[in-house]
Design an enzyme around this catalytic site. Structure first.
Site, PDB file in Angstrom:
ATOM      1  N   SER A  79       0.791  -1.233   0.000  1.00 39.75           N
ATOM      2  CA  SER A  79       0.000   0.000   0.000  1.00 39.75           C
ATOM      3  C   SER A  79       0.820   1.277   0.000  1.00 39.75           C
ATOM      4  CB  SER A  79      -0.915   0.032   1.219  1.00 39.75           C
ATOM      5  OG  SER A  79      -2.015  -0.791   0.994  1.00 39.75           O
ATOM      6  N   TYR A 116      -2.710  -2.847 -10.607  1.00 43.43           N
ATOM      7  CA  TYR A 116      -2.739  -2.599  -9.158  1.00 43.43           C
ATOM      8  C   TYR A 116      -1.952  -3.686  -8.410  1.00 43.43           C
ATOM      9  CZ  TYR A 116      -4.387  -2.458  -4.353  1.00 43.43           C
ATOM     10  OH  TYR A 116      -4.427  -2.452  -2.975  1.00 43.43           O
TER      11      TYR A 116
HETATM   12  N1  GLN Z   1      -1.853  -5.502  -2.055  1.00 45.22           N
HETATM   13  C1  GLN Z   1      -2.511  -5.287  -0.809  1.00 45.22           C
HETATM   14  C2  GLN Z   1      -4.014  -5.416  -0.976  1.00 45.22           C
HETATM   15  O1  GLN Z   1      -4.544  -4.855  -1.879  1.00 45.22           O
HETATM   16  C3  GLN Z   1      -2.142  -3.941  -0.267  1.00 45.22           C
HETATM   17  C4  GLN Z   1      -2.821  -3.670   1.039  1.00 45.22           C
HETATM   18  C5  GLN Z   1      -1.941  -3.049   2.083  1.00 45.22           C
HETATM   19  O2  GLN Z   1      -0.729  -2.938   1.963  1.00 45.22           O
HETATM   20  N2  GLN Z   1      -2.558  -2.703   3.178  1.00 45.22           N
HETATM   21  O3  GLN Z   1      -4.676  -6.042  -0.193  1.00 45.22           O
END
Ligand code: GLN
Length: 320
Positions: free
Chosen positions: A65, A190
């Protein structure tokens, strides 16, 4: 030569918070569960490029994230803030990062730091850049880090295979016309952006780029423009730590972003980029050691945004 005071302090924090074993390594992305829970690194880069580091600072982990502010910045640059705000809000949600919800009334995601908002932002970039979208994201994050970054293919595959909750979010967005029809390709971008590999030193350098008004602290390369840098810092300040964002603003008081692999990036405006890596997460999904380290760093050096007139921050300014 005598050690710099910042170096002494991070070594002390590393030693003390290294004993903290609360929290759990994330397992919902199967590949992440392989992370060594004992890893712990702290890195800081000043806006003028001085590096301080200790512990597992050169161990690669996926950005997860922490990629979200950067893609938001890219969207601001590509579309302008006004247009982006038609798709995603700037209000803290007070809910978990992966909540399946949209803002009442507008049906937009609350903000670009929760998954629904970040997926919307990536879809916006995809609508403009198509197949080149991921390369553009990778190129810009690499420029902010000052070296070419790569993707952890195993983590990418692992999340692509199991990311059903995010897929549900993407479909909800599709339902409200917030993402275009090629949602599945945008969505793939993403997952790839979340799987970019970096180290705590890279992350601290990226934070320092933001602290340095978008210019790389060592090379002076312009990476982000002033408007997008301001937008990224503002959204990190209000929404960067999920449903801990209010408490973080209260206790630490600097823009920050955390990720589920255990990274935390914090920015002391015009002064310093900070990054920690430790994979055990608290109940809100933030690195447990990372939080404690930043809380103590902020109080020791007066880093809180509203501490600006106290002895602490003038102390730090004169040190760097
Ligand atoms: N790739 C993770 C997701 O989409 C990123 C979430 C995170 O780092 N909190 O669940």
């Amino acid at each position: 030569m005598e050690k710099h005071e910042l170096q002494v302090v991070i070594e002390d924090l590393h030693e003390r918070y290294g004993r903290l074993t609360t929290g759990e390594v994330a397992t919902y992305i199967p590949e992440l569960s392989k992370a060594d829970p004992e890893r712990f690194g702290i890195a800081m880069v000043s806006s003028s490029g001085q590096l301080f580091k200790t512990g597992d600072c050169d161990v690669p982990f996926t950005i997860q994230s922490v990629s979200k502010p950067f893609t938001f910045g890219l969207a601001i640059e590509a579309y302008g803030a006004e247009r982006v705000s038609q798709y995603v809000g700037v209000e803290p949600s007070g809910d978990a990062f992966n909540a399946i919800e949209l803002q009442h009334g507008t049906n937009r995601p609350f903000n670009p730091m929760v998954n629904s908002g970040a997926i919307t932002v990536t879809a916006l970039l995809h609508a403009k850049y198509g197949r080149e979208t991921f390369d553009i994201i990778l190129d810009r994050t690499s420029k902010a880090a000052g070296r070419p970054l790569v993707v952890d293919e195993a983590v990418y595959e692992s999340e692509r295979r199991t990311g059903h909750r995010n897929r549900a979010i993407a479909h909800l967005l599709l339902n409200f016309g917030l993402v275009h029809d090629e949602a599945e390709s945008a969505f793939d971008v993403y997952f790839r952006q979340c799987a970019i590999l970096l180290t705590a030193v890279d992350l601290a350098t990226m934070a320092a780029t933001l602290s340095n008004m978008g210019q790389h602290p060592v090379t002076g390369d312009p990476v982000f423009d002033l408007t997008s840098t301001r937008a990224m810092l503002a959204i990190m300040f209000t929404c960067g730590m999920y449903d801990y964002s209010g408490e973080w603003a209260y206790r630490v008081g600097v823009p920050a972003k955390s990720g589920v692999s255990g990274g935390v990036m914090a920015v002391v405006n015009r002064q310093l980029g900070i990054a920690t890596y430790s994979p055990r997460l608290d109940t809100r999904g933030n690195s447990a050691r990372g939080i404690e380290t930043c809380v103590e760093l902020a109080s020791r050096f007066g880093l809180h945004a509203f501490d600006c007139l106290n002895v602490g921050s003038s102390f730090l300014t004169t040190m760097l």
